[in-house]
Design an enzyme around this catalytic site. Structure first.
Site, PDB file in Angstrom:
ATOM      1  N   ASP A  99      -9.939  63.982  67.283  1.00  0.00           N
ATOM      2  CA  ASP A  99     -10.467  63.885  68.634  1.00  0.00           C
ATOM      3  C   ASP A  99     -11.987  63.689  68.646  1.00  0.00           C
ATOM      4  O   ASP A  99     -12.498  62.809  69.315  1.00  0.00           O
ATOM      5  CB  ASP A  99     -10.087  65.133  69.452  1.00  0.00           C
ATOM      6  N   ASP A 102     -18.196  66.601  65.285  1.00  0.00           N
ATOM      7  CA  ASP A 102     -19.390  67.292  65.751  1.00  0.00           C
ATOM      8  C   ASP A 102     -20.291  67.520  64.533  1.00  0.00           C
ATOM      9  O   ASP A 102     -21.115  66.677  64.197  1.00  0.00           O
ATOM     10  CB  ASP A 102     -18.910  68.593  66.413  1.00  0.00           C
ATOM     11  N   VAL A 152     -17.618  68.720  75.657  1.00  0.00           N
ATOM     12  CA  VAL A 152     -16.784  67.893  76.514  1.00  0.00           C
ATOM     13  C   VAL A 152     -15.340  68.386  76.505  1.00  0.00           C
ATOM     14  O   VAL A 152     -14.902  69.028  75.547  1.00  0.00           O
ATOM     15  CB  VAL A 152     -16.839  66.404  76.105  1.00  0.00           C
ATOM     16  N   ASP A 158     -10.434  70.839  74.656  1.00  0.00           N
ATOM     17  CA  ASP A 158     -10.335  72.005  75.531  1.00  0.00           C
ATOM     18  C   ASP A 158     -11.638  72.790  75.598  1.00  0.00           C
ATOM     19  O   ASP A 158     -12.541  72.633  74.789  1.00  0.00           O
ATOM     20  CB  ASP A 158      -9.244  72.946  75.016  1.00  0.00           C
TER      21      ASP A 158
END
Ligand code: IMP
Ligand code: MG
Length: 174
Positions: A99, A102, A152, A158
């Site tokens: 997803d 980071d 986000v 989530d």
């Protein structure tokens, strides 16, 4: 029913769908024959389901789950596999679907772990990247969008298990 709208929309449903359709064709062009796509749960479940439906031809799927140990608000950089794959990867063309990248620690861990499993090729496909947050150097083969360093939600992502089912990506009020 509780209001589920994040404070700001960063990427609309149309923007996301358009980019995923492009990425799917790019992947199929690079791998016209065998293709095995692995999603990292839970965050990538919606991304995988849309991506897989946009890839023409046969694709086999599998899932894995990892957890990263958080110390306070920053990740400790320790990642553990909590669900391994069901299928062997020998000789396959494998794409890991994530997803968001980071710090890069999770993807770096996954790529090095899977690299030992005898596949023909290993690539990664990531919907979102926050390039300003890297702690581990990772190469993203297929990237949806670069975003700034903000938390986000939506489209699988989530905030304490909320917002995952939204069809767009937003920034929650915190
Ligand atoms: P990394 O190991 O720091 O690259 O973190 C990757 C994981 O942290 C992702 O797979 C997500 O589960 C989670 N994550 C990082 N940023 C966000 C965010 O903005 N929203 C939701 N989850 C995030
Ligand atoms: Mg994830």
């Amino acid at each position: 029913m509780a209001e589920l709208r994040p404070a700001e929309i960063l990427l609309s449903e149309a923007q996301i769908q358009k980019r995923i359709a492009e990425m799917a064709l790019e992947i199929r062009r690079d791998f016209p024959d065998d293709l095995h796509v692995i999603a990292v749960l839970k965050g990538a479940f919606i991304f995988l389901s849309d991506l897989a439906r946009h890839i023409p031809g046969h694709v086999s799927l599998d899932f894995m789950a990892v957890s990263s140990y958080a110390k306070g608000t920053t990740s400790s950089g320790e990642v553990k596999m909590v669900k391994d794959l069901d299928t062997a990867l020998d000789g396959r063309n494998v794409i890991i679907v994530e997803d968001i990248v980071d710090t890069g620690v999770t993807l770096d861990y996954l790529m090095s772990l899977l690299a030992l499993r005898g596949m023909a090729s290993l690539k990664c496909c990531v919907l979102l990247s926050k390039p300003s947050c890297r702690k581990a150097e990772v190469h993203i083969d297929y990237l949806g969008f670069e975003i700034p360093d903000v938390w986000v939600v939506g489209y699988g992502l989530d905030d304490k298990e909320r917002y995952r089912a939204l069809p767009y990506i937003g920034i929650p009020s915190r």
